[in-house]
Scaffold this active site. Structure first.
Site, short mmCIF file in Angstrom:
data_model
loop_
_atom_site.label_atom_id
_atom_site.label_comp_id
_atom_site.label_asym_id
_atom_site.label_seq_id
_atom_site.Cartn_x
_atom_site.Cartn_y
_atom_site.Cartn_z
N GLU A 41 0.84 -1.20 0.00
CA GLU A 41 0.00 0.00 0.00
C GLU A 41 0.88 1.25 0.00
OE1 GLU A 41 -3.68 1.82 2.69
OE2 GLU A 41 -2.16 0.57 3.65
N LYS A 106 -9.77 2.14 -2.45
CA LYS A 106 -9.93 1.53 -1.13
C LYS A 106 -11.30 1.87 -0.55
CE LYS A 106 -7.50 1.32 3.35
NZ LYS A 106 -6.35 1.91 4.10
N CYS A 140 -5.33 -3.08 2.60
CA CYS A 140 -5.09 -2.98 4.04
C CYS A 140 -6.35 -3.17 4.90
CB CYS A 140 -4.41 -1.64 4.33
SG CYS A 140 -3.47 -1.63 5.89
#
Length: 256
Positions: A41, A106, A140
């Protein structure tokens, strides 16, 4: 179906220094070629809330990913801070060897660090089709939310690229394993090493889990690699057809 060879770099990210990070990655990739190369990331900057300082480099980083994919004849994936209009996104780019790419923004922003105050959330689940494999892209914090990742599309691999601190490594490893078991897929979780500008430390702890929860990876310092077997996955799903019994709620996905 051909096996898929994946290489992940869990390198020590230099805080907000795009040029140094790209140079480090280029050096690590010398004489290495795989079907898919993964980077953590915000691999070129670190997970940073000073978004105006780093998002302006987003186009440069994407161009670098495209060149690398073409040069290596590999797909390249990783997340980058980008600006689109007046909004900022933590964007996972999956770049094909041709240079074409798919993007996933995300979905779950890390409120504990205030990510939602500077970035906008994505609203679509994205699944990439590559060399016959269906790959679900995640970043994540997404890992903590199983409903969003529920395998209703019969995807084969879940990829999660992360900046996951060593203080929470037990949660990281447990959740990766759980996602593999419940979705009957390979899960490749790639994390970084080093220290960020906020004093958090990262130990890598990258893993690849098979659908039964067993580890499939080979780790050598900053490299993690895995050869994913299509035949093995299909045999396992046939023997244990658990996905057919899952609940019927769904999240709309874009399959590209």
């Amino acid at each position: 179906m051909k096996n898929l060879n994946i290489l992940g770099l869990q390198h020590k990210t230099i805080w907000k220094d795009v040029n140094k990070n790209l140079a480090i990655i280029e050096n690590l990739l010398k004489n290495r070629s795989h079907d898919l190369i993964l980077l953590p990331e915000m691999f070129a900057t670190g997970f940073c809330m000073e978004v105006s300082e780093i998002a302006e480099k987003g186009e440069k980083i994407l161009r670098w990913m495209q060149k690398t994919a073409k040069d290596k004849n590999s797909a390249v994936g990783g997340s980058v801070a980008v600006k689109e209009g007046e909004k900022y996104y933590n964007r996972f780019y999956f770049v094909f060897p041709s240079g074409q790419y798919v993007e996933y923004d995300k979905r779950h922003l890390f409120s504990y660090a205030g990510e939602e105050k500077v970035y906008y959330s994505g609203d679509k689940k994205v699944i990439v089709e590559y060399r016959g494999w269906k790959i679900c892209l995640q970043v994540c914090y997404d890992l903590r939310f199983p409903v969003f990742q529920r395998n209703t599309e019969n995807y084969d691999i879940m990829i999660n690229v992360a900046n996951w601190p060593s203080t929470r490594k037990d949660a990281w490893e447990t959740l990766l394993k759980a996602r593999a078991i419940e979705n009957q897929c390979y899960v490749f979780g790639l994390n970084r090493m080093g220290e960020d500008g906020n004093g958090l430390t990262y130990e890598g702890n990258s893993h690849c889990f098979f659908a039964d929860g067993t580890k499939q990876e080979s780790i050598e310092d900053m490299y993690i690699s895995a050869e994913l077997s299509w035949e093995k996955l299909q045999e396992f799903r046939k023997r244990f057809p658990f996905l057919k019994d899952q609940d019927k709620f769904t999240i709309e996905a874009n399959i590209k």
